[in-house]
Design a protein around this motif. Structure first.
Motif, PDB file in Angstrom:
ATOM      1  N   LYS A  62      17.634 -27.450   0.255  1.00  0.00           N
ATOM      2  CA  LYS A  62      18.752 -28.319   1.162  1.00  0.00           C
ATOM      3  C   LYS A  62      20.132 -28.280   0.713  1.00  0.00           C
ATOM      4  O   LYS A  62      21.478 -27.361   0.770  1.00  0.00           O
ATOM      5  N   VAL A  63      20.168 -29.229  -0.763  1.00  0.00           N
ATOM      6  CA  VAL A  63      21.009 -29.537  -1.445  1.00  0.00           C
ATOM      7  C   VAL A  63      21.632 -28.911  -1.974  1.00  0.00           C
ATOM      8  O   VAL A  63      22.940 -28.427  -2.172  1.00  0.00           O
ATOM      9  N   ALA A  64      20.380 -27.540  -2.189  1.00  0.00           N
ATOM     10  CA  ALA A  64      21.604 -25.840  -3.105  1.00  0.00           C
ATOM     11  C   ALA A  64      22.035 -25.716  -2.429  1.00  0.00           C
ATOM     12  O   ALA A  64      23.334 -25.221  -2.191  1.00  0.00           O
ATOM     13  N   GLY A  65      21.690 -25.472  -1.266  1.00  0.00           N
ATOM     14  CA  GLY A  65      22.623 -24.909  -0.439  1.00  0.00           C
ATOM     15  C   GLY A  65      24.106 -25.405   0.662  1.00  0.00           C
ATOM     16  O   GLY A  65      25.338 -25.414   0.249  1.00  0.00           O
ATOM     17  N   LEU A  66      23.840 -26.807  -0.033  1.00  0.00           N
ATOM     18  CA  LEU A  66      25.310 -27.515   0.243  1.00  0.00           C
ATOM     19  C   LEU A  66      26.555 -27.453  -0.522  1.00  0.00           C
ATOM     20  O   LEU A  66      27.214 -27.357  -0.250  1.00  0.00           O
ATOM     21  N   LEU A  67      26.049 -27.299  -1.991  1.00  0.00           N
ATOM     22  CA  LEU A  67      26.385 -27.730  -2.673  1.00  0.00           C
ATOM     23  C   LEU A  67      27.047 -26.139  -3.060  1.00  0.00           C
ATOM     24  O   LEU A  67      28.616 -25.420  -3.634  1.00  0.00           O
ATOM     25  N   ALA A  68      26.776 -24.723  -2.905  1.00  0.00           N
ATOM     26  CA  ALA A  68      27.116 -23.581  -2.938  1.00  0.00           C
ATOM     27  C   ALA A  68      28.243 -23.619  -1.593  1.00  0.00           C
ATOM     28  O   ALA A  68      28.658 -22.705  -2.410  1.00  0.00           O
ATOM     29  N   ARG A  69      27.759 -23.948  -0.688  1.00  0.00           N
ATOM     30  CA  ARG A  69      29.006 -24.118   1.306  1.00  0.00           C
ATOM     31  C   ARG A  69      30.300 -25.076   0.013  1.00  0.00           C
ATOM     32  O   ARG A  69      31.317 -24.180   0.485  1.00  0.00           O
ATOM     33  N   ALA A  70      30.148 -25.938  -1.275  1.00  0.00           N
ATOM     34  CA  ALA A  70      30.918 -26.550  -1.155  1.00  0.00           C
ATOM     35  C   ALA A  70      32.046 -26.242  -1.981  1.00  0.00           C
ATOM     36  O   ALA A  70      32.781 -26.087  -3.230  1.00  0.00           O
ATOM     37  N   ASP A  71      31.697 -24.868  -3.061  1.00  0.00           N
ATOM     38  CA  ASP A  71      31.558 -23.647  -3.900  1.00  0.00           C
ATOM     39  C   ASP A  71      31.480 -23.878  -5.329  1.00  0.00           C
ATOM     40  O   ASP A  71      32.823 -24.391  -6.065  1.00  0.00           O
ATOM     41  N   LEU A  72      30.392 -25.304  -5.667  1.00  0.00           N
ATOM     42  CA  LEU A  72      30.061 -25.918  -7.027  1.00  0.00           C
ATOM     43  C   LEU A  72      28.679 -24.958  -7.974  1.00  0.00           C
ATOM     44  O   LEU A  72      28.933 -24.299  -6.829  1.00  0.00           O
ATOM     45  N   ALA A  73      29.472 -25.202  -9.110  1.00  0.00           N
ATOM     46  CA  ALA A  73      28.644 -24.772  -9.847  1.00  0.00           C
ATOM     47  C   ALA A  73      26.849 -25.574  -9.921  1.00  0.00           C
ATOM     48  O   ALA A  73      27.537 -26.668 -10.062  1.00  0.00           O
ATOM     49  N   ALA A  74      26.004 -24.929  -9.323  1.00  0.00           N
ATOM     50  CA  ALA A  74      25.000 -25.044  -9.293  1.00  0.00           C
ATOM     51  C   ALA A  74      24.286 -24.189  -9.041  1.00  0.00           C
ATOM     52  O   ALA A  74      24.553 -23.079  -8.623  1.00  0.00           O
ATOM     53  N   PRO A  75      22.768 -24.215  -9.617  1.00  0.00           N
ATOM     54  CA  PRO A  75      21.869 -23.383  -9.254  1.00  0.00           C
ATOM     55  C   PRO A  75      21.267 -22.746  -7.999  1.00  0.00           C
ATOM     56  O   PRO A  75      21.905 -23.675  -7.027  1.00  0.00           O
ATOM     57  N   ARG A  76      21.569 -21.363  -8.041  1.00  0.00           N
ATOM     58  CA  ARG A  76      21.604 -20.672  -6.754  1.00  0.00           C
ATOM     59  C   ARG A  76      20.039 -20.335  -6.490  1.00  0.00           C
ATOM     60  O   ARG A  76      19.652 -20.038  -7.605  1.00  0.00           O
ATOM     61  N   ILE A  77      18.795 -20.195  -5.721  1.00  0.00           N
ATOM     62  CA  ILE A  77      17.776 -19.876  -4.604  1.00  0.00           C
ATOM     63  C   ILE A  77      18.124 -18.822  -5.313  1.00  0.00           C
ATOM     64  O   ILE A  77      18.289 -17.656  -4.258  1.00  0.00           O
ATOM     65  N   LEU A  78      17.059 -17.797  -6.382  1.00  0.00           N
ATOM     66  CA  LEU A  78      17.091 -16.292  -6.249  1.00  0.00           C
ATOM     67  C   LEU A  78      15.213 -16.089  -5.288  1.00  0.00           C
ATOM     68  O   LEU A  78      15.242 -14.915  -4.760  1.00  0.00           O
ATOM     69  N   ASP A  79      14.190 -16.906  -5.351  1.00  0.00           N
ATOM     70  CA  ASP A  79      13.696 -16.738  -4.907  1.00  0.00           C
ATOM     71  C   ASP A  79      12.128 -17.747  -4.870  1.00  0.00           C
ATOM     72  O   ASP A  79      12.701 -19.068  -5.578  1.00  0.00           O
ATOM     73  N   GLN A  80      11.384 -17.655  -3.725  1.00  0.00           N
ATOM     74  CA  GLN A  80      10.789 -19.051  -3.935  1.00  0.00           C
ATOM     75  C   GLN A  80       9.320 -18.841  -3.188  1.00  0.00           C
ATOM     76  O   GLN A  80       9.498 -17.451  -2.030  1.00  0.00           O
ATOM     77  N   ASP A  81       8.004 -20.044  -3.520  1.00  0.00           N
ATOM     78  CA  ASP A  81       7.226 -19.803  -3.161  1.00  0.00           C
ATOM     79  C   ASP A  81       6.616 -21.089  -2.631  1.00  0.00           C
ATOM     80  O   ASP A  81       6.122 -21.734  -3.520  1.00  0.00           O
ATOM     81  N   LEU A  82       6.907 -21.634  -1.579  1.00  0.00           N
ATOM     82  CA  LEU A  82       6.864 -23.440  -1.400  1.00  0.00           C
ATOM     83  C   LEU A  82       5.238 -23.463  -1.611  1.00  0.00           C
ATOM     84  O   LEU A  82       4.711 -24.171  -1.498  1.00  0.00           O
ATOM     85  N   ASP A  83       3.766 -22.663  -1.177  1.00  0.00           N
ATOM     86  CA  ASP A  83       3.034 -22.598  -1.608  1.00  0.00           C
ATOM     87  C   ASP A  83       2.123 -23.198  -2.603  1.00  0.00           C
ATOM     88  O   ASP A  83       2.270 -24.509  -2.839  1.00  0.00           O
ATOM     89  N   ASN A  84       3.142 -22.294  -3.637  1.00  0.00           N
ATOM     90  CA  ASN A  84       2.669 -22.794  -5.291  1.00  0.00           C
ATOM     91  C   ASN A  84       3.397 -24.017  -5.458  1.00  0.00           C
ATOM     92  O   ASN A  84       3.460 -24.377  -6.663  1.00  0.00           O
ATOM     93  N   GLY A  85       4.847 -23.670  -5.180  1.00  0.00           N
ATOM     94  CA  GLY A  85       5.013 -24.947  -5.748  1.00  0.00           C
ATOM     95  C   GLY A  85       6.694 -24.327  -6.355  1.00  0.00           C
ATOM     96  O   GLY A  85       6.853 -24.820  -8.032  1.00  0.00           O
ATOM     97  N   PHE A  86       7.264 -22.715  -6.464  1.00  0.00           N
ATOM     98  CA  PHE A  86       7.901 -22.248  -7.166  1.00  0.00           C
ATOM     99  C   PHE A  86       9.434 -21.970  -6.618  1.00  0.00           C
ATOM    100  O   PHE A  86       9.246 -20.902  -5.542  1.00  0.00           O
ATOM    101  N   LEU A  87      10.287 -22.038  -7.766  1.00  0.00           N
ATOM    102  CA  LEU A  87      11.885 -21.909  -7.226  1.00  0.00           C
ATOM    103  C   LEU A  87      12.383 -20.908  -8.468  1.00  0.00           C
ATOM    104  O   LEU A  87      12.390 -21.156  -9.263  1.00  0.00           O
ATOM    105  N   VAL A  88      12.838 -19.747  -8.011  1.00  0.00           N
ATOM    106  CA  VAL A  88      13.645 -18.954  -9.086  1.00  0.00           C
ATOM    107  C   VAL A  88      15.117 -18.761  -8.639  1.00  0.00           C
ATOM    108  O   VAL A  88      15.405 -19.153  -7.879  1.00  0.00           O
ATOM    109  N   LEU A  89      15.372 -19.971 -10.155  1.00  0.00           N
ATOM    110  CA  LEU A  89      16.570 -20.418  -9.974  1.00  0.00           C
ATOM    111  C   LEU A  89      17.894 -19.107 -10.786  1.00  0.00           C
ATOM    112  O   LEU A  89      17.386 -19.048 -12.453  1.00  0.00           O
ATOM    113  N   THR A  90      19.279 -19.479 -10.460  1.00  0.00           N
ATOM    114  CA  THR A  90      20.042 -19.010 -11.790  1.00  0.00           C
ATOM    115  C   THR A  90      19.996 -19.565 -12.927  1.00  0.00           C
ATOM    116  O   THR A  90      20.071 -21.243 -13.175  1.00  0.00           O
ATOM    117  N   ASP A  91      20.239 -19.025 -13.926  1.00  0.00           N
ATOM    118  CA  ASP A  91      20.812 -20.145 -15.650  1.00  0.00           C
ATOM    119  C   ASP A  91      21.952 -20.600 -15.599  1.00  0.00           C
ATOM    120  O   ASP A  91      22.595 -20.164 -15.820  1.00  0.00           O
TER     121      ASP A  91
END
Length: 337
Positions: A62-91
């Motif tokens: 949720k917060v990653a989305g808010l930061l993206a909408r504010a056009d701030l440099a923060a990791p963007r979410i590229l892939d997610q698997d919430l059942d296993n607890g994994f997110l793939v993010l930009t570096d």
């Protein structure tokens, strides 16, 4: 299956027939871990490992989305698997602000000034009822960590009834100050350790990480987190210079800061004291409950922050006396020669 094996297997299944190397990127005070995934062509992504029984990825998303909408440099979410607890993010890169400052403190002003613009931009994007409120209940729960974990568990001191009543009055004073401040989005750990040096087109852009605990609350919170930090301290002359610069930028941008800098500084200091008492408790809880002892090395830094603020405001004099007692620096009362 161990969590490490799960990470390896998950990456292999998510990126089949791709030779992806996995190396530790960082860990934090929670149960989250971060790994850097590197492809043969040198491109990288970050894998966030957040065991679902211990961590919830949804606030991060949720917060990653808010930061993206504010056009701030923060990791963007590229892939997610919430059942296993994994997110793939930009570096965002390998250079953190804390490392950059520790490597060359002469760069401090060059590094910090863009952060002020980032903070103002983040606060300008604030909307009510979007993030959890930094309310009286949360503020008090944080403050209660101080007598429980720092005083009781770490120092082994049992406070008497009068001291507990004094702490209750002090906590209410600090909470009222916080609640009376204008409200914006609050990162809650906006400090050099959670900022990255992102270089693009020859411009220094501070990147923001570790933002999953963001709330809607007092406007001074992230400012004081930045300048009265867990891992690096500044001379007060430098601190005031930066805080004034932030205040001027915030006013020019239309943020609801106090019109008088003296009033803003008081809010800032009292907000900082709430945070510092909380952190004294949190660092001790990390040591005794979670087995993470390294954080306790910075307890003296936070005692210094707390004593400095408590010495400046009359309503905090009883707290200062208690801090002196806890440090063994009780004032000698007697006849002066």
């Amino acid at each position: 299956m161990s969590r490490d094996q799960l990470v390896t297997d998950w990456v292999a299944s998510r990126f089949p027939e791709q030779s992806v190397s996995i190396t530790p990127a960082s860990a934090d005070a929670s149960f989250r871990r971060y790994f850097r995934l590197t492809w043969p062509d040198g491109s990288t992504r970050i894998l966030m490992d957040a065991p679902p029984e211990k961590e919830d990825c949804k606030p991060f998303i949720k917060v990653a989305g808010l930061l993206a909408r504010a056009d701030l440099a923060a990791p963007r979410i590229l892939d997610q698997d919430l059942d296993n607890g994994f997110l793939v993010l930009t570096d965002l890169g390998r250079i953190g602000y804390l490392d950059a400052l520790n490597a060359d403190l002469s760069l401090a002003d060059t590094l910090i000034r863009p952060v002020l613009d980032v903070l103002v931009k983040w606060q300008l994007s604030s909307t009510a009822a979007t993030l959890p409120p930094y309310d009286a209940t949360l503020l008090r729960r944080e403050l209660d960590l101080f007598p429980e974990w720092f005083v009781g568990r770490h120092l082994g001191v049992q406070l008497d009834t009068s001291e507990l009543l004094m702490l209750d009055r002090t906590f209410k004073f600090l909470i009222n100050s916080a609640l009376n401040q204008p409200k914006v989005f609050v990162h809650r750990d906006f400090m050099p350790r959670n900022l990255m040096v992102v270089e693009s087109a020859q411009t220094l852009t501070p990147g923001i990480i570790d933002f999953q605990d963001a709330v809607y609350g007092p406007i001074t919170y992230d400012v004081v987190s930045l300048f009265r930090d867990a891992f690096i301290s500044w001379e007060e002359e430098q601190e005031i210079d930066w805080v004034v610069r932030y205040w001027e930028k915030a006013r020019a941008a239309g943020l609801p800061v106090r019109n008088d800098f003296g009033d803003f500084w008081r809010d800032y200091e009292l907000m900082g004291l709430q945070r510092h008492l909380k952190v004294l408790g949190i660092f001790c809880r990390l040591k005794y409950r979670d087995g993470k002892e390294k954080y306790s090395e910075d307890l003296p830094r936070f005692m210094n922050y707390a004593r400095k603020t408590a010495s400046r405001y009359i309503p905090l004099k009883p707290l200062l006396n208690l801090l002196d007692k806890l440090e063994g620096n009780t004032e000698q009362i007697g006849y002066r020669r």
